[in-house]
Scaffold this active site. Structure first.
Site, mmCIF file in Angstrom:
data_model
loop_
_atom_site.group_PDB
_atom_site.id
_atom_site.type_symbol
_atom_site.label_atom_id
_atom_site.label_comp_id
_atom_site.label_asym_id
_atom_site.label_seq_id
_atom_site.Cartn_x
_atom_site.Cartn_y
_atom_site.Cartn_z
ATOM 1 N N ASP A 1 -2.381 -2.298 -0.892
ATOM 2 C CA ASP A 1 -2.091 -1.668 0.398
ATOM 3 C C ASP A 1 -0.583 -1.735 0.689
ATOM 4 O O ASP A 1 0.174 -2.451 0.043
ATOM 5 C CB ASP A 1 -2.874 -2.401 1.477
ATOM 6 C CG ASP A 1 -3.119 -1.552 2.719
ATOM 7 O OD1 ASP A 1 -2.583 -0.429 2.801
ATOM 8 O OD2 ASP A 1 -3.852 -2.026 3.608
ATOM 9 N N ASP B 1 -6.474 4.938 8.892
ATOM 10 C CA ASP B 1 -7.607 4.054 9.125
ATOM 11 C C ASP B 1 -8.651 4.728 10.009
ATOM 12 O O ASP B 1 -8.319 5.418 10.976
ATOM 13 C CB ASP B 1 -7.157 2.772 9.820
ATOM 14 C CG ASP B 1 -6.427 1.829 8.888
ATOM 15 O OD1 ASP B 1 -6.206 2.187 7.719
ATOM 16 O OD2 ASP B 1 -6.066 0.726 9.343
#
Length: 277
Positions: free
Chosen positions: A167, A227
């Site tokens: 990430d 997200d």
């Protein structure tokens, strides 16, 4: 060359990997007991041939850059992956490979590995949960590449993970210059390639928070949007990204539109929309 790796077409022919991720229920407060409790429940409720992975997200680590387990995971990585596998699943882990926090010791011990701005190490954030001030590794630096390569070997070989989510990859493209005059894209790709080399060909590698095109051939899957959130508004961005970037799917990698989160306050019909996407 920006092209899939040999064998990718065969890998893309099988079903996209599915599993359970700790993030959207427990966030960075995840614990070893929470993970094992969910593993036990999954073993009772699902067929591991179809839901294969149990992935521990942010919150287990000592610091960004020190990816060993903290006090909330007292038995360590190998104990955890052994328990996951004994229950019939494969084990996954989250890291932010280009993020190194003060508490990891790397910014102090190896300042030459860090990206810089105006001649000083570039502070990309401050996160107490990650260990204070966070700096970015220069993926073009050969010693940083070797550190990433060794990290990959440890994750796959010593710790036993079958799946790795990497990430905040955009951190690799910060700063004003890279080692050896590399461009942002070259440095980013070189760092990811070093990690992939250490990890080996078998573990599934998922990119996230990433410049997309320059990771082709290095990752098996890619987050292609923001997200998700358990709300009607929270699925709009990921849904739009899934539509606009569908052409990558099974051509460059498996697209990851983010997690299937279908709990209230989503209505049943809204949840069905996200499940269908």
């Amino acid at each position: 060359a920006l092209a899939p790796r040999p064998g990718d077409l065969e890998r893309f022919a099988v079903g996209a990997p599915a599993g359970w991720c700790s993030w959207y229920q427990f966030y960075d407060k995840v614990t070893e007991d929470v993970v094992i409790g969910n593993v036990d429940r999954l073993a009772q409720a699902v067929d591991p041939r179809h839901l294969r992975y149990v992935q521990v997200d942010d919150g287990y680590q000592r610091a960004a850059g020190d990816w060993r387990t903290n006090d909330r995971f007292p038995h360590g990585h190998r104990w955890l992956t052994d328990r996951v596998r004994a229950s019939g699943f494969l084990a996954g882990l989250w890291i932010a490979p280009f993020a190194v926090a003060e508490a990891s010791g790397i910014p102090t011990d190896h300042p030459e590995w860090l990206l810089k701005q105006n001649g000083a190490p570039l502070l990309v954030g401050n996160n107490p949960g990650w260990g204070g001030g966070v700096y970015a590794l220069d993926g073009a630096h050969p010693d940083a590449q070797e550190w990433l390569r060794r990290l990959g070997r440890r994750i796959a070989g010593e710790w036993g993970y079958d799946y790795l989510k990497i990430d905040f990859l955009s951190f690799a493209t910060r700063g004003e210059a890279h080692y050896g005059g590399a461009t942002h894209a070259e440095a980013y790709r070189a760092g990811v390639a070093a990690l992939r080399d250490g990890l080996g060909p078998e573990p599934f590698l998922l990119g996230c928070g990433a410049p997309l095109q320059h990771a082709v051939g290095a990752v098996d899957g890619m987050r292609i949007g923001e997200d998700v959130d358990a709300s009607w508004e929270g699925i709009q961005g990921p849904a739009r990204a899934a539509a606009l970037r569908e052409f990558y799917h099974r051509a460059a990698w498996f697209n990851d539109p983010d997690c299937l989160v279908v709990r209230p306050p989503l209505s049943l019909d809204e949840a069905r929309v996200w499940a269908a996407i």
